[in-house]
Design an enzyme around this catalytic site. Structure first.
Site, mmCIF file in Angstrom:
data_model
loop_
_atom_site.group_PDB
_atom_site.id
_atom_site.type_symbol
_atom_site.label_atom_id
_atom_site.label_comp_id
_atom_site.label_asym_id
_atom_site.label_seq_id
_atom_site.Cartn_x
_atom_site.Cartn_y
_atom_site.Cartn_z
ATOM 1 N N GLU A 36 1.792 3.561 4.847
ATOM 2 C CA GLU A 36 0.337 3.659 4.726
ATOM 3 C C GLU A 36 -0.306 3.945 6.068
ATOM 4 O O GLU A 36 -1.287 4.695 6.155
ATOM 5 C CB GLU A 36 -0.219 2.368 4.133
ATOM 6 C CG GLU A 36 -1.713 2.419 3.773
ATOM 7 C CD GLU A 36 -2.641 2.053 4.925
ATOM 8 O OE1 GLU A 36 -3.864 2.233 4.782
ATOM 9 O OE2 GLU A 36 -2.151 1.605 5.990
ATOM 10 N N GLU A 37 0.238 3.354 7.131
ATOM 11 C CA GLU A 37 -0.351 3.534 8.453
ATOM 12 C C GLU A 37 -0.247 4.974 8.936
ATOM 13 O O GLU A 37 -0.963 5.379 9.856
ATOM 14 C CB GLU A 37 0.305 2.592 9.461
ATOM 15 C CG GLU A 37 0.126 1.107 9.157
ATOM 16 C CD GLU A 37 -1.313 0.633 9.275
ATOM 17 O OE1 GLU A 37 -2.181 1.443 9.653
ATOM 18 O OE2 GLU A 37 -1.574 -0.535 8.979
ATOM 19 N N ASP A 65 4.330 -1.640 5.908
ATOM 20 C CA ASP A 65 4.463 -1.129 7.272
ATOM 21 C C ASP A 65 3.291 -1.593 8.125
ATOM 22 O O ASP A 65 2.171 -1.793 7.644
ATOM 23 C CB ASP A 65 4.588 0.394 7.289
ATOM 24 C CG ASP A 65 3.355 1.106 6.758
ATOM 25 O OD1 ASP A 65 2.872 0.710 5.681
ATOM 26 O OD2 ASP A 65 2.876 2.053 7.412
ATOM 27 N N HIS A 116 1.009 -2.354 1.226
ATOM 28 C CA HIS A 116 1.970 -1.665 2.094
ATOM 29 C C HIS A 116 2.596 -2.664 3.052
ATOM 30 O O HIS A 116 1.933 -3.590 3.539
ATOM 31 C CB HIS A 116 1.314 -0.509 2.848
ATOM 32 C CG HIS A 116 0.270 -0.895 3.850
ATOM 33 N ND1 HIS A 116 0.567 -1.223 5.165
ATOM 34 C CD2 HIS A 116 -1.083 -0.997 3.747
ATOM 35 C CE1 HIS A 116 -0.547 -1.500 5.825
ATOM 36 N NE2 HIS A 116 -1.562 -1.383 4.993
ATOM 37 N N ASP A 119 -3.203 -6.954 8.402
ATOM 38 C CA ASP A 119 -3.070 -5.577 7.902
ATOM 39 C C ASP A 119 -1.603 -5.192 7.767
ATOM 40 O O ASP A 119 -1.025 -4.666 8.710
ATOM 41 C CB ASP A 119 -3.791 -4.624 8.848
ATOM 42 C CG ASP A 119 -3.779 -3.181 8.364
ATOM 43 O OD1 ASP A 119 -3.547 -2.959 7.164
ATOM 44 O OD2 ASP A 119 -3.990 -2.287 9.189
ATOM 45 N N HIS A 135 -4.657 -3.976 14.252
ATOM 46 C CA HIS A 135 -4.085 -2.977 15.163
ATOM 47 C C HIS A 135 -4.229 -3.388 16.631
ATOM 48 O O HIS A 135 -3.909 -2.586 17.518
ATOM 49 C CB HIS A 135 -4.710 -1.591 14.957
ATOM 50 C CG HIS A 135 -4.338 -0.942 13.666
ATOM 51 N ND1 HIS A 135 -4.416 0.419 13.470
ATOM 52 C CD2 HIS A 135 -3.895 -1.437 12.498
ATOM 53 C CE1 HIS A 135 -4.047 0.715 12.236
ATOM 54 N NE2 HIS A 135 -3.726 -0.410 11.628
#
Length: 432
Positions: free
Chosen positions: A172-173, A108, A106, A138, A402
């Site tokens: 995805e997030e 995003d 992903h 990530d 994150h």
């Protein structure tokens, strides 16, 4: 494929280290926060197009996905819709009857608080073998590794017997149905898939958590603060509900364990499930007793419970505190489930694609694989739960996902690309 040729492939990927770093930096520079994936997808599509591949670019259609058991309306869909948020896929056709494989990731990433970062989060910073930047770990790093693996196979003229698809997806997030689920429903259904989520190579991810969001609207009665006796403070009532949810969280933690999550992160011991109230909104003036307060939260849990069972437990906790409060018994809170609505999954580590990936991960890194997962939701569940397509996570090492100063270890990016390229050869086979 003889050992000498495998070594040549690994060396080619090593030679592309600087290219890998540059590509990752370019992806970070696009600031592809969920909802703004298009710039990063254009980078990927252009790169694949330059290889002479037929690049498939499409926007998801929520109406076509709505009846699927894995679909839910994500927060990003509610805010942005799916227009101008494309998925990208390209397939290099096999020259024989080998098995097909999809390498997926992903593009995003989550937002940032710039003030917390040491350097600009939207500019790749290389220091001491690490590359810092939002999404470096990530999972833009994994995406870059997929592309480099794909290109190295092509540059060496290695013709696989089975089809090899490179796929990059959106949101995805926020839960992912507009991404991987959309790709599966579009027809991208390989014999196996690998998502380059940051598993911490040579470690491999084999499970994901169930994740659901909820909203509790708690009533009160407004009045001037000087005559507070005439009102009922909704924020106080919300605190009562919060304490009940916090107690539920403690009870669940005391009874729920999941070894793969702890293997992945020993600090998760006793915290394999989590119920977090992450937002509260109530009142609009200091001199007014608030008539409404809203709590928003997330509950996550490892494989072992269904979504229905978890919902029922949350609902029962709120119902119990409601019945024991004189005001709330006559003015009950309203519970709403919204956004994330993902079921957990667990992959059999004896599956062949997992075995092949493990052998290559251990050979490339010289380490020993640990199988982990189950602490967060991810896209692998769509393959494993709904299509019976085995799909592990095989991705780089890093930290601060994150959070501020997120980074990925550059050596692990190279190792990820090498592992994925060798696994593609072993799974798809080599054409005659």
């Amino acid at each position: 494929m003889i050992a000498e040729d495998r070594t040549i492939l690994q060396e080619r990927i090593e030679d592309k280290r600087d290219d890998l770093i540059d590509l990752l930096g370019e992806l970070i520079d696009q600031r592809p926060v969920t909802g703004n994936e298009k710039p990063a997808q254009e980078v990927i599509a252009s790169r694949l197009d330059s290889r002479g591949l037929d690049v498939d670019t499409w926007e998801p259609n929520a109406d076509e996905l709505r009846d699927h058991p894995g679909f839910f309306e994500t927060s990003s869909y509610a805010e942005y819709g799916y227009e101008a948020r494309p998925n990208v896929a390209a397939t290099k056709d096999g020259v024989g009857d080998g098995r097909s494989l999809t390498l997926s990731g992903h593009v995003d990433v989550v937002p940032v608080d710039d003030d917390e970062w040491t350097d600009d989060p939207w500019t790749a910073t290389v220091e001491d073998g690490r590359l810092y930047g939002r999404g470096s770990n990530d999972m833009l790093g994994g995406v870059a590794s997929i592309v480099i693996a794909f290109e190295a196979l092509d540059e060496l003229g290695i013709d696989l017997a089975g089809d090899l698809t490179l796929q990059t997806t959106i949101e995805e997030e926020a839960g992912g149905p507009g991404g991987v689920l959309s790709a599966l429903e579009r027809g991208y259904r390989p014999d196996a898939a690998i998502i380059a989520e940051p598993s911490g190579l040579p470690n491999i991810g084999m499970a994901s958590a169930g994740v659901m969001y909820f909203r509790v609207t708690v009533p009160g009665a407004s009045a001037h603060a000087a005559r507070g006796y005439a009102g009922v403070n909704a924020i106080g009532n919300a605190a009562t509900v919060y304490r009940a949810l916090d107690e539920l969280d403690r009870k669940r933690k005391s009874r729920i364990s999941y070894e793969p999550a702890v293997r992945q992160n020993p600090k998760l011991d006793g915290h394999e499930t989590n119920l977090n109230v992450g937002a509260i909104d109530g009142g609009d003036w200091p001199s007014t007793v608030p008539s409404s307060a809203v709590l928003e939260g997330r509950i996550g849990w490892p494989p072992g419970e269904t979504r229905e069972e978890v919902r029922a437990e949350v609902e029962a906790a709120i119902q119990a505190v409601t019945e024991n409060d004189e005001w709330l018994a006559e003015h009950p809170p309203e519970l709403e489930w919204f956004g994330w609505n993902a079921a957990p999954h667990e992959l059999d580590t004896d599956d062949e694609i997992v075995r092949v990936a493990r052998e290559n991960a251990e050979t490339v890194t010289g380490g020993q694989t640990t199988f982990g997962g189950g602490s967060g939701g991810n896209d692998e569940r769509f393959y494993n739960r709904y299509y019976d397509i085995p799909c592990p996570s095989v991705g780089p090492r890093g930290a601060n996902i994150h959070g501020a100063d997120e980074y990925v270890e550059i050596e692990s990016l190279v190792e990820t690309a090498q592992t994925l390229a060798l696994t593609a050869i072993d799974w798809c086979g080599i054409g005659e």
